[in-house]
Design an enzyme around this catalytic site. Structure first.
Site, PDB file in Angstrom:
ATOM      1  N   ASP A 299      38.477  13.258 -33.820  1.00 22.01           N
ATOM      2  CA  ASP A 299      37.911  13.000 -35.146  1.00 22.01           C
ATOM      3  C   ASP A 299      37.248  14.237 -35.736  1.00 22.01           C
ATOM      4  OD1 ASP A 299      38.813  10.436 -35.019  1.00 22.01           O
ATOM      5  OD2 ASP A 299      36.850   9.470 -35.177  1.00 22.01           O
TER       6      ASP A 299
ATOM      7  N   SER B 124      37.380   4.171 -21.604  1.00 18.89           N
ATOM      8  CA  SER B 124      35.946   4.165 -21.856  1.00 18.89           C
ATOM      9  C   SER B 124      35.359   5.548 -22.099  1.00 18.89           C
ATOM     10  CB  SER B 124      35.238   3.459 -20.697  1.00 18.89           C
ATOM     11  OG  SER B 124      34.004   2.955 -21.136  1.00 18.89           O
TER      12      SER B 124
ATOM     13  N   LYS C 111      39.245   0.600 -23.915  1.00 21.09           N
ATOM     14  CA  LYS C 111      38.014  -0.065 -23.467  1.00 21.09           C
ATOM     15  C   LYS C 111      36.840   0.528 -24.232  1.00 21.09           C
ATOM     16  CE  LYS C 111      34.592  -1.189 -20.497  1.00 21.09           C
ATOM     17  NZ  LYS C 111      33.211  -0.702 -20.607  1.00 21.09           N
TER      18      LYS C 111
END
Length: 452
Positions: free
Chosen positions: A299, A288, A313
């Site tokens: 990214d 999470s 998650k």
């Protein structure tokens, strides 16, 4: 009431009552089913073999309704709601476990650093099968949490199940779990930053720790950010941590039921590290909020990821108090979150740039699909929304062999090797002697390699 946005073990705390949501089921059918519920309650109350506690029955029905949606939606009775708020504030009394339901099983998401559970060797993916000799079959996460928590100094016997091993009963002594969210130390010319959970103190503690490391070693050359076995926490803390390593760019977006329900978080100018190389360590216990940080830094090409694919998650829960919290709250999945490139992490996770297991045994477990511990293993898990799937069974690229020093944290060692190469994987030193390098095509160990 103050508002807190959490992901992982927590969620967004909202004031007021839940807004009415139009059901897709025709209204008359909904009323008929509610009447049926009342009929069944009446029958149980009148005919069951012993007198029943109607409040307990209704709370169980609410819990069942919520858990039928997905593994992370649930009803929080007043005590459980109070416990949740206590945990996000960074201190409580218990054994230091983050747990979740997997069907009828209660599994460990992650043990908290330096807690009784961590010292006893409890690992992510362990199943809690019994507490003080009583089976956990039929218990909810709240039931198990209530039993694990208690006054500091008291003891409890917990039986854990782990793949390939006999059941193991461990006696744990409860203590005040004062969660130090961030710790740090020097590793030669590099800073090591460990974040164990994301709570209200994380941003402040991270800034203080980086400042301390800079003062101890003015010529720092980079940082390792260790998010292994970090089960999540506050979303705004995850955003703040990501922002601490970025000058600009999107960190994460959150998308709800309607196309227009999109929220985005972006970095503000001011990289605390001054642009030094960063390596993030993750494993299947990183969930999470941890995945938000790892996904953002990956990214945005701000960090290299080392370790194992994270838990996967990628959903956000909103905790909505009922009657101001007097009747507890519902924790409801309301959105998925996406990395800056638009990837959903839900059921997929963040894949490392350099895949390294902590042991040969762990590498073998990951090679068997039936034993991979992840969000995708939950039967009721929310789908990823983008049609992608988690990588199937495979053998990690590297793992320490039997002859390797077991006291050495090989994943951390490789993270430091990546930093020494300036983040360029093509220049990373070959694995040392005693390391098994696997052939990803053949899925069998290749010959050992060693440095000159």
């Amino acid at each position: 009431m103050r508002k807190l946005l959490l992901v992982g073990c927590a969620a967004l705390v909202l004031g007021g009552s839940a807004a009415a949501v139009a059901s897709q089921t025709p209204r008359n059918e909904t009323f008929r089913m509610l009447e049926l519920f009342g009929d069944v309650m009446g029958i149980v109350e009148q005919v069951y073999v012993v007198p029943v506690d109607n409040k307990k029955l209704i709370e169980a029905a609410l819990s069942g309704m919520m858990t039928a949606l997905d593994p992370h939606s649930n009803y929080l009775a007043p005590k459980a709601y109070g416990d949740l708020r206590e945990r996000t504030e960074g201190q409580y009394s218990g054994v230091g476990l983050t747990i979740s339901a997997d069907g009828a099983l209660i599994k460990v998401v992650s043990p908290m650093d330096e807690s009784p559970s961590a010292r006893a060797g409890v690992q992510a993916g362990d199943v809690i099968s019994a507490i003080n000799g009583q089976s956990t079959a039929g218990m909810t996460v709240s039931d198990v949490s209530d039993k694990l928590r208690g006054a500091a100094g008291t003891s409890i016997k917990v039986t854990f199940l782990r793949d390939g091993e006999d059941p193991r009963e461990v006696e744990l002594t409860r203590e005040v779990i004062k969660v130090n969210s961030v710790t740090g130390r020097l590793e030669g010319d590099y800073g090591y930053l460990r974040i164990s959970t994301f709570n209200e103190n994380t941003e402040r503690e991270l800034h203080e720790t980086i400042a301390r490391l800079k003062s101890e070693k003015p010529g720092l050359k980079g940082y390792v950010l260790d998010l292994r076995n970090n089960g999540g926490g506050l979303l705004n803390a995850a955003v703040a941590v990501s922002d601490s390593f970025m000058e600009q760019g999107e960190i994460v977006s959150q998308r709800g039921r309607k196309p227009e329900d999109i929220e985005r978080w972006s970095a503000k100018a001011g990289d605390l590290t001054g642009g030094l190389p960063v390596v993030v360590l993750i494993n299947y216990g990183s969930a999470s909020a941890s995945e938000i940080v790892a996904g953002a830094l990956k990214d945005q090409e701000r960090a290299t990821i080392v370790g194992l694919t994270s838990f996967g998650k990628g959903s956000v829960q909103t905790v909505i108090p009922l009657r101001g919290g007097q009747d507890g709250a519902v924790s409801l999945t309301t959105a998925r979150y996406y990395t800056p490139s638009g990837r959903s992490i839900q059921k997929i996770g963040i894949e490392p740039d350099l895949e390294v297991a902590r042991s040969e045994a762990e590498a073998k477990v990951i090679s068997r699909s039936s034993f991979i511990y992840s969000e995708a293993a939950y039967a009721t898990a929310l789908d990823s929304s983008i049609g992608a799937e988690r990588r199937g069974p495979h053998t990690p690229h590297e793992a320490p062999g039997e002859g390797f020093d077991k006291d050495t944290d090989y994943q951390l060692q490789r993270a430091l090797d990546v930093l020494k190469a300036g983040g360029d994987l093509s220049k990373v030193a070959a694995p040392p002697e005693g390391i098994i390098v696997f052939d990803p095509e053949a899925e069998v160990p290749a010959k050992e390699e060693s440095t000159d």
